[in-house]
Design a protein around this motif. Sequence first.
Motif, PDB file in Angstrom:
ATOM      1  N   LEU A 524      37.796  39.396  34.044  1.00  8.66           N
ATOM      2  CA  LEU A 524      37.787  40.030  35.372  1.00  8.66           C
ATOM      3  C   LEU A 524      38.355  41.432  35.258  1.00  8.66           C
ATOM      4  O   LEU A 524      39.346  41.666  34.542  1.00  8.66           O
ATOM      5  CB  LEU A 524      38.603  39.202  36.358  1.00  8.66           C
ATOM      6  CG  LEU A 524      38.057  37.802  36.677  1.00  8.66           C
ATOM      7  CD1 LEU A 524      38.994  37.062  37.621  1.00  8.66           C
ATOM      8  CD2 LEU A 524      36.666  37.895  37.287  1.00  8.66           C
ATOM      9  N   GLN A 525      37.732  42.379  35.976  1.00  6.57           N
ATOM     10  CA  GLN A 525      38.149  43.773  35.930  1.00  6.57           C
ATOM     11  C   GLN A 525      38.482  44.258  37.332  1.00  6.57           C
ATOM     12  O   GLN A 525      38.018  43.685  38.334  1.00  6.57           O
ATOM     13  CB  GLN A 525      37.060  44.636  35.301  1.00  6.57           C
ATOM     14  CG  GLN A 525      36.691  44.168  33.895  1.00  6.57           C
ATOM     15  CD  GLN A 525      35.718  45.100  33.197  1.00  6.57           C
ATOM     16  OE1 GLN A 525      36.062  45.787  32.256  1.00  6.57           O
ATOM     17  NE2 GLN A 525      34.493  45.104  33.678  1.00  6.57           N
ATOM     18  N   ALA A 526      39.273  45.339  37.396  1.00  7.87           N
ATOM     19  CA  ALA A 526      39.787  45.815  38.681  1.00  7.87           C
ATOM     20  C   ALA A 526      38.709  46.408  39.570  1.00  7.87           C
ATOM     21  O   ALA A 526      38.931  46.593  40.780  1.00  7.87           O
ATOM     22  CB  ALA A 526      40.896  46.849  38.445  1.00  7.87           C
ATOM     23  N   ASP A 527      37.523  46.735  39.001  1.00  6.48           N
ATOM     24  CA  ASP A 527      36.455  47.337  39.819  1.00  6.48           C
ATOM     25  C   ASP A 527      35.544  46.280  40.432  1.00  6.48           C
ATOM     26  O   ASP A 527      34.374  46.536  40.700  1.00  6.48           O
ATOM     27  CB  ASP A 527      35.634  48.310  38.983  1.00  6.48           C
ATOM     28  CG  ASP A 527      34.972  47.620  37.783  1.00  6.48           C
ATOM     29  OD1 ASP A 527      35.316  46.443  37.518  1.00  6.48           O
ATOM     30  OD2 ASP A 527      34.122  48.253  37.133  1.00  6.48           O
ATOM     31  N   LEU A 528      36.099  45.075  40.651  1.00 11.61           N
ATOM     32  CA  LEU A 528      35.360  43.965  41.278  1.00 11.61           C
ATOM     33  C   LEU A 528      34.173  43.525  40.425  1.00 11.61           C
ATOM     34  O   LEU A 528      33.115  43.176  40.942  1.00 11.61           O
ATOM     35  CB  LEU A 528      34.895  44.340  42.694  1.00 11.61           C
ATOM     36  CG  LEU A 528      35.993  44.649  43.699  1.00 11.61           C
ATOM     37  CD1 LEU A 528      35.373  44.982  45.053  1.00 11.61           C
ATOM     38  CD2 LEU A 528      36.949  43.476  43.839  1.00 11.61           C
ATOM     39  N   THR A 529      34.348  43.549  39.122  1.00 12.22           N
ATOM     40  CA  THR A 529      33.309  43.045  38.222  1.00 12.22           C
ATOM     41  C   THR A 529      33.930  42.009  37.288  1.00 12.22           C
ATOM     42  O   THR A 529      35.151  41.974  37.101  1.00 12.22           O
ATOM     43  CB  THR A 529      32.669  44.164  37.382  1.00 12.22           C
ATOM     44  OG1 THR A 529      33.689  44.792  36.581  1.00 12.22           O
ATOM     45  CG2 THR A 529      31.979  45.184  38.259  1.00 12.22           C
ATOM     46  N   PHE A 561      31.271  41.393  42.271  1.00 11.22           N
ATOM     47  CA  PHE A 561      31.676  40.671  43.476  1.00 11.22           C
ATOM     48  C   PHE A 561      31.508  41.594  44.677  1.00 11.22           C
ATOM     49  O   PHE A 561      31.976  42.743  44.663  1.00 11.22           O
ATOM     50  CB  PHE A 561      33.139  40.220  43.373  1.00 11.22           C
ATOM     51  CG  PHE A 561      33.394  39.287  42.222  1.00 11.22           C
ATOM     52  CD1 PHE A 561      33.193  37.929  42.367  1.00 11.22           C
ATOM     53  CD2 PHE A 561      33.837  39.767  40.992  1.00 11.22           C
ATOM     54  CE1 PHE A 561      33.432  37.050  41.310  1.00 11.22           C
ATOM     55  CE2 PHE A 561      34.078  38.901  39.929  1.00 11.22           C
ATOM     56  CZ  PHE A 561      33.862  37.543  40.086  1.00 11.22           C
ATOM     57  N   THR A 562      30.848  41.118  45.694  1.00 14.61           N
ATOM     58  CA  THR A 562      30.627  41.870  46.932  1.00 14.61           C
ATOM     59  C   THR A 562      30.957  40.972  48.112  1.00 14.61           C
ATOM     60  O   THR A 562      31.036  39.738  47.967  1.00 14.61           O
ATOM     61  CB  THR A 562      29.170  42.334  47.042  1.00 14.61           C
ATOM     62  OG1 THR A 562      28.326  41.165  47.163  1.00 14.61           O
ATOM     63  CG2 THR A 562      28.733  43.149  45.824  1.00 14.61           C
ATOM     64  N   PRO A 563      31.152  41.553  49.286  1.00  8.91           N
ATOM     65  CA  PRO A 563      31.381  40.701  50.469  1.00  8.91           C
ATOM     66  C   PRO A 563      30.243  39.709  50.684  1.00  8.91           C
ATOM     67  O   PRO A 563      30.482  38.557  51.053  1.00  8.91           O
ATOM     68  CB  PRO A 563      31.470  41.716  51.619  1.00  8.91           C
ATOM     69  CG  PRO A 563      31.963  42.966  50.958  1.00  8.91           C
ATOM     70  CD  PRO A 563      31.348  42.974  49.595  1.00  8.91           C
ATOM     71  N   LEU A 598      39.584  40.861  48.525  1.00  5.51           N
ATOM     72  CA  LEU A 598      38.202  40.717  48.998  1.00  5.51           C
ATOM     73  C   LEU A 598      37.912  39.272  49.419  1.00  5.51           C
ATOM     74  O   LEU A 598      37.341  39.026  50.494  1.00  5.51           O
ATOM     75  CB  LEU A 598      37.229  41.135  47.886  1.00  5.51           C
ATOM     76  CG  LEU A 598      35.732  40.905  48.179  1.00  5.51           C
ATOM     77  CD1 LEU A 598      35.262  41.788  49.332  1.00  5.51           C
ATOM     78  CD2 LEU A 598      34.888  41.183  46.937  1.00  5.51           C
ATOM     79  N   ILE A 599      38.320  38.318  48.602  1.00  2.82           N
ATOM     80  CA  ILE A 599      38.065  36.912  48.922  1.00  2.82           C
ATOM     81  C   ILE A 599      38.796  36.520  50.206  1.00  2.82           C
ATOM     82  O   ILE A 599      38.222  35.888  51.102  1.00  2.82           O
ATOM     83  CB  ILE A 599      38.491  36.013  47.744  1.00  2.82           C
ATOM     84  CG1 ILE A 599      37.591  36.261  46.530  1.00  2.82           C
ATOM     85  CG2 ILE A 599      38.451  34.535  48.144  1.00  2.82           C
ATOM     86  CD1 ILE A 599      38.047  35.557  45.272  1.00  2.82           C
TER      87      ILE A 599
END
Length: 820
Positions: A524-529, A561-563, A598-599
């Motif tokens: 997991l990376q900080a840029d939501l990937t 990861f997106t909304p 985000l989650i």
Amino acid sequence: MGTTTPPRTLAEALRARGDESLAGLLRARPDLLNPVPNDITQLATRAGTRASVVRALEHLDRFALQTAEALAVAPDPAPYDTLLSLLTGDGLDDGEQRDDVGAAITAALPGALATLREQALVWGEDDRLRLVRTARELLAPSPQHPSPTGLGPTVAEATAGMSPGRLQEILAATGLPATHDPVSAVAALSALFTDRTRMAELLDTAPVEALSVLDRLVWGPPYGEVTPNPTPPVKWLRDRGLLLPVSTRTVVLPREAALHLRAGRAHRVPEPVPPVVAAAAERDPQAVDRAAAGQAFTALSTIEELLKLWDGGGPTILRAGGLSVRELKRAATALDVTEPVAAFWIELAYGAGLLASDGETDERYAPTPASDEWLDLSAEDRWTHLATAWLAATRTPGLVGGQDAKGRALSALGPELDRSAAPDVRRRVLALFAELPPGTAPEAETLLRRLRWERPLRGSAPTAEGSDLRSRLALWTLNEAELLGITGRGALAAHTRALLAEGEDTAAALLSPLLPEPLDHVLLQADLTAVAPGPLERPLADTLSVLADVESKGGATVYRFTPGSVRRALDAGQAASDLHAFLAAHSRTPVPQPLSYLIDDVARRHGHLRIGAASAYVRCDDEAVLNEILADRRSTGLRLRRLAPTVLAAQADPGSLLEALRDMGYAPAAESAEGDVLITRAGARRTPPRTPPAPVPEGPPTPDDTLLGAAVRAIRAGDTAATVARKEPPEGATGSTPSGTLPRTTPAETLATVQAAAMTGSTVWIGYVNADGAASQRVIAPVRVEGGFVTAYDHTADEVRTYPLHRITGVAELAEEGEG
């Protein structure tokens, strides 16, 4: 058998063969077994039919075919030396025919002749070789069907119908004495053209321009057009019979003259030896195996992605069958490949039984139940399943995008993609690969030349693409083998050699260590990937594909990861705590704070709005949120109105209302009539159980040894029944029985003869009509006669059978040894 009398017919030649030789004939020409011939005579007749002979000729290699073509232009019958001379020449040419080629022909001719004999295309001893009549008709020169040799008709054939006076004029022009009849005139002219010395003297007097005309005709085609007033060189040739008239405007070079000009050769380029498949590159075998394994893994990933793409129901089926161009483009985009490659993957999945039509009214393609079983297999077993299906498939993805004979476009999964030759070509191409040392990549052009030599495809015209179908199939095989991991870097992989020689288990064992092990973690990376550094275990990959969207693929897969993706996971029944626990358990890095936020943020808003069916309504405990929705111009099309402080009604259906509010940035949830949140999982659509498409065979299947043995015994026994010597009926009996016809006796005579045979243990010949009305001749040894039935050992069927007496048309005693 045991006689030295030369055979007079093909049937006699077949009758003199041993059982192994007959079995070899039936194995090479399985169409002769459908149905099993009653006797040798029927076998010979069937072997001489046009359809069967054409099929046999199409399966000959080039030199065997050239041998047959040479026999077709030779005298009938022809001695072996004459045939050899037609292939090697008489040694008096200008050196174009090299000695090494002549030696190769001499060495290869016995094998080619043995092949023709085995397939019953040639029969007779070496001093009287005969080509079967149908093959001679197909291969001999004629104006309608020029010979592949380029030779024309003989002098006798070309002068048929010519006036005797004209024949005498030709004899006079050539310096031959006059004869008293046309037959001797033709014989004299033929003798001149076949005499090397006298023919050379005649040509020495020819004008140079006349020799140029002969040069243009000598290797074919031998026909040329002339004007009513021909030029002097043509007139010189015509006056001396070197050009004979076929019609008022057409002349032909007679065969005897052409053979003199060719130094006795029937073919310009005899090819007694198969072309060598040259090596294009030598590579490290281990590097080849690794490259092939990498591509095999890519193939598995692509098929899995295709199944997932159509998991909820694939594209609709065209009325004419198959996949539309638009849907093929959509699949190619989703798989990130070109359209021809997408067609290959789709056809491969279909041929392996992983995709099929669902059979519904709105017919669509969907994964089959077998696809779930396939996904549960190990990676190496999944690959062997695909490779085996590809080897046997007659469906040809390379045709997609082309046109059929009527000009209609050929679509992927369409009904017109079967080509019966495809499996044979694939296996033959891989067999040629296997003959090379490991790590050797063959040169494509030499491989195609070898395939053309093995199957010259007589009479097959090139296609619009400029090559025959077998060559195109071979080129497609090279490309598809590389895509599937059959080959690596242009050379055959070790696991493919094992698949061809030893079977699936050995191939899977060799491939398994080369495939990457599935991983149970991501980064997991900080840029939501999230980065998957290799293939993921299936449960992890399935859950992650719902929680995140694939952003890029390659050696590592990147998920974002997106909304919307988080909401998709919540809609599928996951809670925020479940998602946090899942990520913490499967990440080798700490869960980044932005991803946790985000989650939590999407989960907090998820289900705050509830949508149900009124037509549709929106329910929310927060009146301010409903006021905001009513004030938003984007909601105008929904035609919302307030029913209560916390309820809005809409004119749209719940699904449309749900999507519209999501597009406006809200996170609504659907609810049931009882007020419970509806969990929406992507419904996996499966077809009913389907079998993979059956390959379309190229002619009858090759019979196994058991069938061949039974067929040979039946043919031998039937031949015995048809040819066995029979006693003449006694005077006053119901008439004689002509050879080859069913015997006719009265019921009383039949019963008496059969009873006598049962008592004495002798063998008799009967005519029998079965329940279907089919008549046959049988040789039986009666054992018991009672109740209107005779039980006997049937030599024709090689078993004990029972026959109703009323179905026996007649009976005759067999002649004793030495009678008749």
